[in-house]
Design a protein around this motif. Structure first.
Motif, PDB file in Angstrom:
ATOM      1  N   LEU A 258      21.023   2.956 110.081  1.00 52.48           N
ATOM      2  CA  LEU A 258      21.623   4.219 109.657  1.00 52.48           C
ATOM      3  C   LEU A 258      21.005   4.709 108.348  1.00 52.48           C
ATOM      4  CD1 LEU A 258      25.374   3.465 110.464  1.00 52.48           C
ATOM      5  CD2 LEU A 258      23.917   5.125 111.639  1.00 52.48           C
ATOM      6  N   LEU A 259      20.750   3.775 107.430  1.00 49.76           N
ATOM      7  CA  LEU A 259      20.210   4.146 106.119  1.00 49.76           C
ATOM      8  C   LEU A 259      18.805   4.729 106.242  1.00 49.76           C
ATOM      9  CD1 LEU A 259      20.530   4.147 103.025  1.00 49.76           C
ATOM     10  CD2 LEU A 259      19.569   1.830 103.021  1.00 49.76           C
ATOM     11  N   ILE A 260      17.925   4.052 106.971  1.00 51.98           N
ATOM     12  CA  ILE A 260      16.542   4.539 107.055  1.00 51.98           C
ATOM     13  C   ILE A 260      16.442   5.810 107.889  1.00 51.98           C
ATOM     14  CG2 ILE A 260      15.577   2.227 106.757  1.00 51.98           C
ATOM     15  CD1 ILE A 260      14.903   2.274 109.759  1.00 51.98           C
ATOM     16  N   LYS A 261      17.485   6.134 108.667  1.00 53.05           N
ATOM     17  CA  LYS A 261      17.507   7.373 109.425  1.00 53.05           C
ATOM     18  C   LYS A 261      18.198   8.505 108.655  1.00 53.05           C
ATOM     19  CE  LYS A 261      15.101   6.182 112.848  1.00 53.05           C
ATOM     20  NZ  LYS A 261      13.792   6.817 113.026  1.00 53.05           N
ATOM     21  N   GLY A 262      18.587   8.251 107.395  1.00 54.17           N
ATOM     22  CA  GLY A 262      19.158   9.292 106.565  1.00 54.17           C
ATOM     23  C   GLY A 262      20.660   9.435 106.644  1.00 54.17           C
ATOM     24  N   HIS A 263      21.339   8.555 107.390  1.00 57.42           N
ATOM     25  CA  HIS A 263      22.796   8.619 107.506  1.00 57.42           C
ATOM     26  C   HIS A 263      23.432   7.699 106.457  1.00 57.42           C
ATOM     27  CE1 HIS A 263      22.163  10.877 111.200  1.00 57.42           C
ATOM     28  NE2 HIS A 263      21.433   9.884 111.693  1.00 57.42           N
ATOM     29  N   ASP A 264      23.254   8.057 105.182  1.00 53.35           N
ATOM     30  CA  ASP A 264      23.702   7.203 104.085  1.00 53.35           C
ATOM     31  C   ASP A 264      25.210   6.984 104.093  1.00 53.35           C
ATOM     32  OD1 ASP A 264      21.141   8.325 103.636  1.00 53.35           O
ATOM     33  OD2 ASP A 264      21.236   7.742 101.534  1.00 53.35           O
ATOM     34  N   GLU A 265      25.968   8.052 104.322  1.00 51.59           N
ATOM     35  CA  GLU A 265      27.430   7.935 104.294  1.00 51.59           C
ATOM     36  C   GLU A 265      27.940   7.044 105.422  1.00 51.59           C
ATOM     37  OE1 GLU A 265      29.545   8.956 102.024  1.00 51.59           O
ATOM     38  OE2 GLU A 265      27.841   9.653 100.839  1.00 51.59           O
ATOM     39  N   GLU A 266      27.350   7.192 106.618  1.00 51.92           N
ATOM     40  CA  GLU A 266      27.759   6.348 107.733  1.00 51.92           C
ATOM     41  C   GLU A 266      27.427   4.885 107.466  1.00 51.92           C
ATOM     42  OE1 GLU A 266      26.645   7.765 111.658  1.00 51.92           O
ATOM     43  OE2 GLU A 266      26.385   9.780 110.847  1.00 51.92           O
ATOM     44  N   ALA A 267      26.261   4.639 106.874  1.00 54.68           N
ATOM     45  CA  ALA A 267      25.884   3.260 106.537  1.00 54.68           C
ATOM     46  C   ALA A 267      26.868   2.673 105.538  1.00 54.68           C
ATOM     47  CB  ALA A 267      24.473   3.228 105.964  1.00 54.68           C
ATOM     48  N   LEU A 268      27.251   3.473 104.543  1.00 55.96           N
ATOM     49  CA  LEU A 268      28.209   3.006 103.539  1.00 55.96           C
ATOM     50  C   LEU A 268      29.576   2.773 104.161  1.00 55.96           C
ATOM     51  CD1 LEU A 268      28.343   2.319 100.555  1.00 55.96           C
ATOM     52  CD2 LEU A 268      28.990   4.691 100.091  1.00 55.96           C
ATOM     53  N   ASP A 269      29.964   3.606 105.115  1.00 49.97           N
ATOM     54  CA  ASP A 269      31.250   3.422 105.800  1.00 49.97           C
ATOM     55  C   ASP A 269      31.289   2.101 106.563  1.00 49.97           C
ATOM     56  OD1 ASP A 269      32.211   5.810 104.840  1.00 49.97           O
ATOM     57  OD2 ASP A 269      31.707   6.966 106.649  1.00 49.97           O
ATOM     58  N   VAL A 270      30.162   1.750 107.209  1.00 51.94           N
ATOM     59  CA  VAL A 270      30.110   0.472 107.941  1.00 51.94           C
ATOM     60  C   VAL A 270      30.282  -0.702 106.968  1.00 51.94           C
ATOM     61  CG1 VAL A 270      28.635  -1.052 109.306  1.00 51.94           C
ATOM     62  CG2 VAL A 270      28.692   1.395 109.814  1.00 51.94           C
ATOM     63  N   LEU A 271      29.598  -0.640 105.829  1.00 50.18           N
ATOM     64  CA  LEU A 271      29.706  -1.710 104.837  1.00 50.18           C
ATOM     65  C   LEU A 271      31.116  -1.778 104.248  1.00 50.18           C
ATOM     66  CD1 LEU A 271      26.274  -1.207 103.044  1.00 50.18           C
ATOM     67  CD2 LEU A 271      26.919  -3.104 104.536  1.00 50.18           C
TER      68      LEU A 271
END
Length: 545
Positions: A258-271
């Motif tokens: 998600l992070l390398i595809k530009g979905h920073d908020e979604e990546a942070l939500d998963v964490l």
């Protein structure tokens, strides 16, 4: 004087109020740092995530190894009536090939539905047709691995790719059971191999990307427990479909992807979800560090736009990565040939088929357990190479206990394989060799995950899977040859396994190394650490251990 003091206090209060109103400074960390410092290297949330993901390995295994039963040589044949089976010398009931008799004068003891060989008469001049469905299945897996690897890295992500693979596996498995002839059956086995090839590679990457570096090896091994479970029951095609609708919705996408595809908020939500289930909390000012933000083409706010990767971020156009990939694939080809070949070759051991398959499946359980323990303190390169060497030596030792000179190796002979007159020494050595091959098979997947960065990791694992399936697609042909000369097939298996172990010695060590996000980042980091005492050499390039 008092007025000056009062003014000074007023200014201090104003400054204090302003400082309190300012947002805290951003805390920028990588995914690795967030997992290690705040989420936890391996907590309840990651265990649940790994368990749900790893269940899909069952469907991968059942699709691959059901052919051991469906494509097996029938155990024995018999004459339909006294006097109907007379060999060239006039002896009734002698151990003679059924190819010498007229059709209809003999029958398989288990009936014509015991396997596809019995059902469609794949014997005598049609003997090698029996190997075609298995070879096409693995060729389908080879092609499917490339397609799924690209989709998981560039388009869909790991989670949605697993979902698609499970749905297609369900459909093709059901259609295969309705095959009216060998050619339809072979085509549907090809389609089933293509469909299921995305399950294993995506499950492995999705599991290992969610945990800390200390637990990557062990977590990667957990999936192979479920792969082994898939060997222990006959095909039930509805299970993958139930998994898709009941369990996949609870699986989280990889935060790294998600992070390398530009979905920073979604990546942070998963964490944040992982941290919450682990009883922890992420800092409110946390921002994920992306070493290579994707270049957006067109407008996209909800994931509908397309992302164009930087030209230099291509595995095959990056010299060190391409060289490393070629080594991994070459080692994987030999190992895939041996791992699947040993399992398919059980019919040539002159033991009860179900007993030998169950024994091999049971040998995989301690192999996974031992591999998990060894991965916690052994180097990946050493463990893989030694396991491959043991498997190769075991196959060669089996030659000395082969039954081909004892006249009981041909399944076309009356009472042949069903007699159970095989050598126990050969069976034990074969079991040890298969356990070593199974350990090497599991380790090379985890090794490949750690050798490449996030933006090409799924593609790299899919290329490894292609090499494994290419070796596996040729193995059934050698097994067919082994019905005539078991020693030759065992010699080839052993030689290729040793060859794979030797190739791995040129790969760098990855134990406790970080998971990098991009090829450029990995190259820079490995260049900085090239003076490490435990460094390895890869085709002339010194890299980090």
């Amino acid at each position: 004087m008092e007025d000056e003091e009062a003014q000074r206090l007023v200014h201090m209060n104003i400054n204090l109020a302003q400082s309190k109103s300012l947002p805290p400074a951003k805390l920028e960390l990588t995914v690795d740092e967030v997992v290690e410092e705040y989420v936890g290297s391996l907590g309840f949330s990651q265990l649940l995530h790994v368990f749900l993901v790893s269940l899909a390995w069952i469907f991968d295994a059942q699709s691959a190894l059901v052919m051991i039963f469906t494509d097996a040589q029938p155990s024995t044949w018999r004459c339909k009536s006294p006097g109907s089976c007379i060999d060239a010398g006039g002896d009734e009931g002698a151990l003679t090939s059924v190819c010498q008799f007229e059709p209809g004068t003999w029958e398989w003891v288990g009936g014509n539905t015991s396997s596809v060989i019995a059902e469609w008469g794949l014997i005598c001049d049609r003997r090698f047709l029996a190997a075609v469905p298995a070879s096409l299945f693995f060729l389908g897996s080879l092609l499917g691995s490339a397609v799924y690897g690209h989709l998981a890295d560039a388009r869909l992500g790991r989670k949605r790719t697993v979902l698609i693979a499970c749905v297609l596996t369900t459909l093709t498995s059901f259609l295969t059971s309705l095959s009216p002839d060998v050619w339809t059956y072979a085509f549907l086995r090809f389609a089933n191999g293509f469909a299921r090839s995305g399950i294993g590679i995506c499950c492995l990457v999705l599991s290992t990307e969610a945990v800390g570096r200390k637990w990557r090896g062990q977590v990667g091994q957990y999936g192979f427990f479920f792969f082994t479970a898939g060997d222990l029951y006959r095909i039930i095609s509805v299970f993958p479909l139930l998994y898709c609708f009941l369990l996949v919705p609870f699986v989280s996408e990889s935060p790294r992807w998600l992070l390398i595809k530009g979905h920073d908020e979604e990546a942070l939500d998963v964490l944040k979800k992982f941290a919450r289930l682990n009883g922890k909390k992420l800092p409110s000012n946390l921002v994920l560090s992306n070493p290579s933000p994707p270049k957006t083409v067109g407008k996209d706010e909800g994931g509908g736009g397309s992302m164009a990767a930087e030209p230099e971020e291509s595995l095959w156009r990056t010299k060190w990565a391409a060289q490393r990939m070629i080594l991994v694939m070459s080692a994987g080809f030999g190992l895939g040939f041996v791992y699947f070949g040993i399992q398919l070759n059980v019919e040539n051991l002159n033991f009860n088929l179900y007993f030998t398959v169950a024994l091999n499946a049971m040998m995989e359980i301690p192999a996974v357990f031992i591999g998990s323990v060894l991965l916690s303190f052994m180097n990946r390169r050493l463990l893989f190479s030694q396991s491959a060497f043991i498997a190769g030596v075991s196959c060669i030792l089996c030659i000395f206990f082969s039954q081909e000179n004892r006249g009981s190796g041909n399944a076309d002979k009356q009472g042949g394989r069903g007699s159970g007159s095989g050598s126990w020494a050969q069976l034990i050595i074969e079991g040890v060799g298969f356990m070593a091959a199974s350990t090497a098979f599991d380790v090379i997947y985890i090794y490949c995950v750690e050798l490449f960065p996030t933006n090409v990791r799924n593609f790299a694992v899919s290329m490894l899977r292609q090499a494994l399936m290419l070796g596996a697609s040729i193995a059934p042909l050698l097994v067919a040859v082994g019905r005539l000369s078991p020693s030759f097939s065992l010699l080839v298996f052993g030689s290729l396994s040793i060859f794979s172990g030797v190739l791995s010695l040129w790969l760098p060590e990855t134990r406790n190394a970080p998971l990098y996000e991009t090829l450029k980042q990995q190259e820079e980091e490995e260049s900085l650490s090239c003076t490490s005492d435990d460094s390895g050499f890869e085709l002339g390039k010194e890299v980090r251990s």
